[in-house]
Each structure stands twice: as structure tokens, then as C-alpha cells.
Motif scaffolding. Structure first.
Motif, PDB file in Angstrom:
ATOM      1  N   GLY A 131      86.886 -76.039-101.112  1.00 53.09           N
ATOM      2  CA  GLY A 131      86.332 -75.182-100.066  1.00 53.09           C
ATOM      3  C   GLY A 131      86.641 -73.716-100.292  1.00 53.09           C
ATOM      4  O   GLY A 131      85.767 -72.854-100.150  1.00 53.09           O
ATOM      5  N   VAL A 132      87.891 -73.424-100.655  1.00 51.50           N
ATOM      6  CA  VAL A 132      88.310 -72.035-100.855  1.00 51.50           C
ATOM      7  C   VAL A 132      87.505 -71.370-101.972  1.00 51.50           C
ATOM      8  O   VAL A 132      87.066 -70.221-101.842  1.00 51.50           O
ATOM      9  CB  VAL A 132      89.819 -71.966-101.179  1.00 51.50           C
ATOM     10  N   PHE A 133      87.308 -72.083-103.073  1.00 53.10           N
ATOM     11  CA  PHE A 133      86.654 -71.492-104.230  1.00 53.10           C
ATOM     12  C   PHE A 133      85.151 -71.721-104.257  1.00 53.10           C
ATOM     13  O   PHE A 133      84.489 -71.526-105.277  1.00 53.10           O
ATOM     14  CB  PHE A 133      87.294 -72.016-105.516  1.00 53.10           C
ATOM     15  N   GLY A 134      84.612 -72.144-103.132  1.00 51.94           N
ATOM     16  CA  GLY A 134      83.165 -72.146-102.959  1.00 51.94           C
ATOM     17  C   GLY A 134      82.397 -73.196-103.719  1.00 51.94           C
ATOM     18  O   GLY A 134      81.253 -72.951-104.142  1.00 51.94           O
ATOM     19  N   THR A 135      82.980 -74.376-103.919  1.00 53.47           N
ATOM     20  CA  THR A 135      82.209 -75.472-104.501  1.00 53.47           C
ATOM     21  C   THR A 135      81.026 -75.757-103.583  1.00 53.47           C
ATOM     22  O   THR A 135      81.222 -76.024-102.398  1.00 53.47           O
ATOM     23  CB  THR A 135      83.063 -76.745-104.636  1.00 53.47           C
ATOM     24  N   PRO A 136      79.796 -75.678-104.087  1.00 60.00           N
ATOM     25  CA  PRO A 136      78.632 -75.915-103.223  1.00 60.00           C
ATOM     26  C   PRO A 136      78.742 -77.269-102.525  1.00 60.00           C
ATOM     27  O   PRO A 136      79.142 -78.263-103.147  1.00 60.00           O
ATOM     28  CB  PRO A 136      77.449 -75.885-104.201  1.00 60.00           C
ATOM     29  N   PHE A 140      79.984 -80.920-103.878  1.00 54.33           N
ATOM     30  CA  PHE A 140      81.209 -81.474-103.334  1.00 54.33           C
ATOM     31  C   PHE A 140      80.951 -82.846-102.722  1.00 54.33           C
ATOM     32  O   PHE A 140      81.740 -83.784-102.906  1.00 54.33           O
ATOM     33  CB  PHE A 140      81.780 -80.525-102.278  1.00 54.33           C
ATOM     34  N   LEU A 141      79.839 -82.965-102.004  1.00 53.42           N
ATOM     35  CA  LEU A 141      79.493 -84.216-101.335  1.00 53.42           C
ATOM     36  C   LEU A 141      79.290 -85.341-102.343  1.00 53.42           C
ATOM     37  O   LEU A 141      79.797 -86.457-102.176  1.00 53.42           O
ATOM     38  CB  LEU A 141      78.229 -84.008-100.503  1.00 53.42           C
TER      39      LEU A 141
END
Length: 202
Positions: A131-136, A140-141
Motif C-alpha cells: 500500500g505504501v509503495f503504491g502497488t496498483p 495487489f488483488l
């Protein structure tokens, strides 16, 4: 705790499995090593369908992981760097080191996310850097679903085939999870004690 989980699963069925697995990710002391084998045993006994058990468990896991991804995303990398400038010792990271972690996660997140979901003690933690490093979120899902589906299938399958001996799963995996969490905590303490700000942030 096993009796409490057993009672809930018997009364609420699939809903209980999904809810308990969600809580397991938000509040790790609730162990998936008990929930899913118990659900698998119940399926073997004819009370539930093993495929639906795995699906409901995975939905709960992914929902809990998504909560941490969302919460960490609200913090964001920029805010994390500001915290590192002020409280780097307690984060055990300087702003410059956060860039290195970000680069590592960009390169290795595709395997780190699903693999972490089959390692007791790390399932919740992996959602935070994602979440912090912006994984789309779609990526992520997919990766979280893949890892959690494998893990939940193994646990439910163990309970299904072990029958009344399903508690043996928690007997061995429970201590393993606690050992990993203890190792993470000790490493954190070591990092706090030995932390030195990088030259750029000194």
C-alpha cells in the motif's frame, strides 16, 4: 479458542469462515491455522462444501489484506519519508533507505506478495509496503488472491484429510508463526539499537 471457532463455524457456516479469515488478517492472533483446517474437517464430515470453504476463506483473507493496503496507501510514501526524517530510528529507515525499499518492492513484489501469504506471521505485514509503495490495487488483488488461495487450500485440505486430527496443523504451524513474528520483532529491536541516519539525512 478452538472451541469458540468451532461453535461459530457450526452456527454460521460459510459466513463465519469468511468473517474469521478477515479478522485473522486485521487482528493476527486469530489463527488461520485453526480456522481453515477446522472448516476443512467440517466439510469432510458433510457439513460444508470444501470448494466453498476455500473460496469463502480466500475472500475473507483478501478483504482483510485490502484493508491494510488501503490504510497504508493513505499514509503514502511521501508521508512515510517525513516520518523517517523526524523519527527514523523508530521506523528503522531513513528517507533515502525508503527509496531503496521502494525500488526493491517494484522489482520483487510480484513474488513477495503471494509468497508472504503462505508464510505464517507475514501475511498481514506484506500488505503494508504494497500500500505504501503504491502497488496498483488490481495487481495487489490478483497476487494476494493467488497466495491466499494456495495457503487456504493447503490448510483446508489438511483438515479435510486429517479428520479429527486437524488440530495437529495448528500444533506445528502455530509455533512456526510465533517464531517468525518473534524473529521479526527481534530484528526490529536490533535495527532500532543500531540505527544510524544516512549521510543525506544526517
Amino acid at each position: 479458542m478452538t472451541e469458540w471457532i468451532t461453535d461459530i463455524v457450526e452456527r454460521m457456516g460459510y459466513w463465519a469462515i469468511g468473517l474469521l479469515m478477515l479478522l485473522e488478517n486485521v487482528f493476527p492472533p486469530i489463527p488461520s491455522e485453526v480456522i481453515m483446517p477446522l472448516a476443512g474437517y467440517t466439510a469432510a464430515d458433510g457439513g460444508l462444501n470444501i470448494i466453498l470453504v476455500i473460496i469463502c476463506g480466500t475472500i475473507g483473507t483478501v478483504t482483510g489484506a485490502a484493508f491494510w493496503w488501503w490504510l497504508a496507501g493513505k499514509c503514502g510514501e511521501r508521508r512515510l519519508k517525513k516520518l523517517a526524517d523526524r523519527h527514523g530510528r523508530w521506523l528503522t529507515l531513513s528517507a533515502n533507505e525508503i527509496d531503496h525499499v521502494d525500488a526493491w518492492f517494484d522489482r520483487h513484489g510480484s513474488w513477495a506478495i503471494p509468497v508472504a501469504h503462505i508464510i505464517p506471521g507475514l501475511r498481514t505485514l506484506i500488505s503494508i509496503p504494497a500500500g505504501v509503495f503504491g502497488t496498483p490495487f488490481p495487481r495487489f488483488l490478483i497476487l494476494t488472491t493467488l497466495g491466499s488461495a494456495v495457503w487456504n487450500s493447503l490448510l483446508a485440505g489438511a483438515g479435510y484429510f486429517l479428520g479429527r486430527q486437524f488440530s495437529a496443523v495448528d500444533r506445528y504451524l502455530g509455533p512456526a508463526g510465533l517464531t517468525i513474528m518473534a524473529a521479526v520483532l527481534l530484528y526490529y529491536v536490533y535495527r532500532v539499537i543500531t540505527f544510524k541516519p544516512s549521510v543525506e539525512n544526517a
